[in-house]
Motif scaffolding. Structure first.
Motif, PDB file in Angstrom:
ATOM      1  N   THR A   2      86.752-100.266  57.022  1.00 48.13           N
ATOM      2  CA  THR A   2      87.018 -98.942  57.566  1.00 48.13           C
ATOM      3  C   THR A   2      88.304 -98.896  58.379  1.00 48.13           C
ATOM      4  OG1 THR A   2      85.616 -99.424  59.473  1.00 48.13           O
ATOM      5  CG2 THR A   2      84.601 -98.265  57.624  1.00 48.13           C
ATOM      6  N   PHE A   3      88.867-100.045  58.695  1.00 42.61           N
ATOM      7  CA  PHE A   3      90.101-100.112  59.475  1.00 42.61           C
ATOM      8  C   PHE A   3      91.335-100.310  58.601  1.00 42.61           C
ATOM      9  CE2 PHE A   3      86.859-101.098  62.516  1.00 42.61           C
ATOM     10  CZ  PHE A   3      87.281-100.486  63.669  1.00 42.61           C
ATOM     11  N   GLU A   4      91.156-100.394  57.292  1.00 43.12           N
ATOM     12  CA  GLU A   4      92.291-100.621  56.406  1.00 43.12           C
ATOM     13  C   GLU A   4      93.124 -99.355  56.258  1.00 43.12           C
ATOM     14  OE1 GLU A   4      90.693-102.002  52.735  1.00 43.12           O
ATOM     15  OE2 GLU A   4      90.520-104.045  53.456  1.00 43.12           O
ATOM     16  N   THR A   5      94.415 -99.542  56.162  1.00 46.18           N
ATOM     17  CA  THR A   5      95.307 -98.412  55.930  1.00 46.18           C
ATOM     18  C   THR A   5      95.421 -98.173  54.428  1.00 46.18           C
ATOM     19  OG1 THR A   5      97.236 -99.858  55.869  1.00 46.18           O
ATOM     20  CG2 THR A   5      96.648 -98.917  58.010  1.00 46.18           C
ATOM     21  N   GLU A   6      95.951 -97.030  54.064  1.00 46.91           N
ATOM     22  CA  GLU A   6      96.098 -96.694  52.644  1.00 46.91           C
ATOM     23  C   GLU A   6      97.019 -97.686  51.935  1.00 46.91           C
ATOM     24  OE1 GLU A   6      94.568 -94.462  50.660  1.00 46.91           O
ATOM     25  OE2 GLU A   6      93.290 -94.108  52.398  1.00 46.91           O
ATOM     26  N   SER A   7      98.063 -98.132  52.616  1.00 50.55           N
ATOM     27  CA  SER A   7      98.992 -99.065  51.971  1.00 50.55           C
ATOM     28  C   SER A   7      98.306-100.394  51.660  1.00 50.55           C
ATOM     29  CB  SER A   7     100.216 -99.290  52.857  1.00 50.55           C
ATOM     30  OG  SER A   7      99.838 -99.846  54.102  1.00 50.55           O
ATOM     31  N   LYS A   8      97.418-100.846  52.535  1.00 40.40           N
ATOM     32  CA  LYS A   8      96.680-102.092  52.290  1.00 40.40           C
ATOM     33  C   LYS A   8      95.715-101.918  51.116  1.00 40.40           C
ATOM     34  CE  LYS A   8      98.061-104.953  55.475  1.00 40.40           C
ATOM     35  NZ  LYS A   8      98.699-106.222  55.169  1.00 40.40           N
ATOM     36  N   LYS A   9      95.073-100.761  51.045  1.00 37.50           N
ATOM     37  CA  LYS A   9      94.155-100.498  49.947  1.00 37.50           C
ATOM     38  C   LYS A   9      94.910-100.475  48.622  1.00 37.50           C
ATOM     39  CE  LYS A   9      90.747 -97.926  52.596  1.00 37.50           C
ATOM     40  NZ  LYS A   9      90.104 -96.624  52.833  1.00 37.50           N
ATOM     41  N   GLU A  10      96.077 -99.829  48.606  1.00 37.04           N
ATOM     42  CA  GLU A  10      96.881 -99.771  47.391  1.00 37.04           C
ATOM     43  C   GLU A  10      97.360-101.162  46.986  1.00 37.04           C
ATOM     44  OE1 GLU A  10     100.008 -96.999  48.136  1.00 37.04           O
ATOM     45  OE2 GLU A  10      98.647 -95.278  48.147  1.00 37.04           O
ATOM     46  N   GLU A  11      97.731-101.972  47.974  1.00 39.63           N
ATOM     47  CA  GLU A  11      98.181-103.331  47.684  1.00 39.63           C
ATOM     48  C   GLU A  11      97.048-104.154  47.071  1.00 39.63           C
ATOM     49  OE1 GLU A  11      99.647-107.216  50.191  1.00 39.63           O
ATOM     50  OE2 GLU A  11     100.136-105.229  50.985  1.00 39.63           O
ATOM     51  N   LYS A  12      95.840-104.009  47.591  1.00 35.22           N
ATOM     52  CA  LYS A  12      94.688-104.711  47.034  1.00 35.22           C
ATOM     53  C   LYS A  12      94.439-104.272  45.595  1.00 35.22           C
ATOM     54  CE  LYS A  12      91.497-105.987  50.691  1.00 35.22           C
ATOM     55  NZ  LYS A  12      90.197-105.680  51.296  1.00 35.22           N
ATOM     56  N   GLN A  13      94.511-102.958  45.349  1.00 34.83           N
ATOM     57  CA  GLN A  13      94.302-102.453  43.998  1.00 34.83           C
ATOM     58  C   GLN A  13      95.365-102.979  43.046  1.00 34.83           C
ATOM     59  OE1 GLN A  13      94.158 -98.197  44.501  1.00 34.83           O
ATOM     60  NE2 GLN A  13      91.933 -98.184  44.688  1.00 34.83           N
ATOM     61  N   ARG A  14      96.605-103.059  43.518  1.00 36.48           N
ATOM     62  CA  ARG A  14      97.679-103.593  42.686  1.00 36.48           C
ATOM     63  C   ARG A  14      97.414-105.052  42.330  1.00 36.48           C
ATOM     64  NH1 ARG A  14     101.758-102.716  46.195  1.00 36.48           N
ATOM     65  NH2 ARG A  14     101.449-100.531  46.566  1.00 36.48           N
ATOM     66  N   LYS A  15      96.972-105.844  43.303  1.00 39.71           N
ATOM     67  CA  LYS A  15      96.679-107.250  43.047  1.00 39.71           C
ATOM     68  C   LYS A  15      95.545-107.405  42.050  1.00 39.71           C
ATOM     69  CE  LYS A  15      98.314-109.256  47.377  1.00 39.71           C
ATOM     70  NZ  LYS A  15      97.937-109.963  48.609  1.00 39.71           N
ATOM     71  N   LYS A  16      94.498-106.588  42.193  1.00 39.73           N
ATOM     72  CA  LYS A  16      93.384-106.650  41.249  1.00 39.73           C
ATOM     73  C   LYS A  16      93.834-106.264  39.851  1.00 39.73           C
ATOM     74  CE  LYS A  16      89.511-105.755  44.352  1.00 39.73           C
ATOM     75  NZ  LYS A  16      88.425-104.820  44.704  1.00 39.73           N
ATOM     76  N   LEU A  17      94.655-105.225  39.762  1.00 40.16           N
ATOM     77  CA  LEU A  17      95.148-104.789  38.460  1.00 40.16           C
ATOM     78  C   LEU A  17      96.007-105.866  37.815  1.00 40.16           C
ATOM     79  CD1 LEU A  17      95.389-102.566  36.349  1.00 40.16           C
ATOM     80  CD2 LEU A  17      97.341-101.676  37.625  1.00 40.16           C
ATOM     81  N   ASN A  18      96.884-106.498  38.593  1.00 35.51           N
ATOM     82  CA  ASN A  18      97.716-107.577  38.052  1.00 35.51           C
ATOM     83  C   ASN A  18      96.861-108.738  37.562  1.00 35.51           C
ATOM     84  OD1 ASN A  18     100.153-106.287  38.396  1.00 35.51           O
ATOM     85  ND2 ASN A  18     100.482-107.119  40.446  1.00 35.51           N
ATOM     86  N   ALA A  19      95.814-109.068  38.317  1.00 34.83           N
ATOM     87  CA  ALA A  19      94.922-110.156  37.894  1.00 34.83           C
ATOM     88  C   ALA A  19      94.218-109.791  36.592  1.00 34.83           C
ATOM     89  CB  ALA A  19      93.900-110.456  38.984  1.00 34.83           C
ATOM     90  N   LYS A  20      93.776-108.546  36.473  1.00 28.61           N
ATOM     91  CA  LYS A  20      93.117-108.107  35.240  1.00 28.61           C
ATOM     92  C   LYS A  20      94.093-108.125  34.064  1.00 28.61           C
ATOM     93  CE  LYS A  20      89.573-105.242  37.368  1.00 28.61           C
ATOM     94  NZ  LYS A  20      89.048-103.879  37.529  1.00 28.61           N
ATOM     95  N   LEU A  21      95.330-107.711  34.314  1.00 30.44           N
ATOM     96  CA  LEU A  21      96.329-107.725  33.244  1.00 30.44           C
ATOM     97  C   LEU A  21      96.627-109.144  32.784  1.00 30.44           C
ATOM     98  CD1 LEU A  21      98.799-104.966  34.485  1.00 30.44           C
ATOM     99  CD2 LEU A  21      97.253-104.856  32.523  1.00 30.44           C
TER     100      LEU A  21
END
Length: 145
Positions: A104-123
């Motif tokens: 709940t303390f994460e900023t939007e930029s951190k959430k986007e960075e996590k999503q990018r890392k997950k997407l790169n791993a999936k790719l």
């Protein structure tokens, strides 16, 4: 433009207030759902719809896991908030332990960075699987050809 020191402090205080408020809401919702299920009540359609396709079980698992993890992460985080001047070390510890902060303390930029890392791993995984299938197809073709 640049923010003044006072504005930066106010923004940080708002960020922490919102984080604690969201954590409190998540805890209340998860507790209410568990209480209702333990007493034989059925979750409402809205509560079931919030979960994934698995329905009630998936909803409970996701909500409870995230909330419990956040509550356990809150303990070391509170040390930084309570102990005077320890908050200056918080960025250092967040750099060393990036998952220490409750969700709940994460900023939007951190959430986007996590999503990018997950997407790169999936790719990368998809690329590896595609190459493996292509290589297996070549072997089978050579064996039968």
């Amino acid at each position: 433009g640049k923010k003044s020191l006072r504005q930066k402090i106010v923004d940080e205080l708002k960020h922490y207030y919102n984080g604690f408020h969201l954590l409190w809401i998540d805890t209340k919702v998860a507790g209410r759902m568990v209480w209702r299920l333990l007493h034989g009540q059925v979750l409402t359609r809205r509560e079931r719809r919030r979960g994934s396709a698995g329905g009630t079980r998936a909803l409970l698992e996701l909500r409870l896991l995230r909330t419990c993890a956040d509550l356990f992460r809150l303990v070391p985080f509170l040390v930084f908030v309570i102990v005077p001047f320890m908050e200056f070390l918080l960025p250092v510890f967040l750099k060393l332990f990036p998952e220490m902060l409750p969700s709940t303390f994460e900023t939007e930029s951190k959430k986007e960075e996590k999503q990018r890392k997950k997407l790169n791993a999936k790719l990368e995984l998809a690329k590896f699987l595609r190459e493996t299938v292509a290589e297996m197809a070549k072997r089978n073709k050579a064996d039968t050809g």
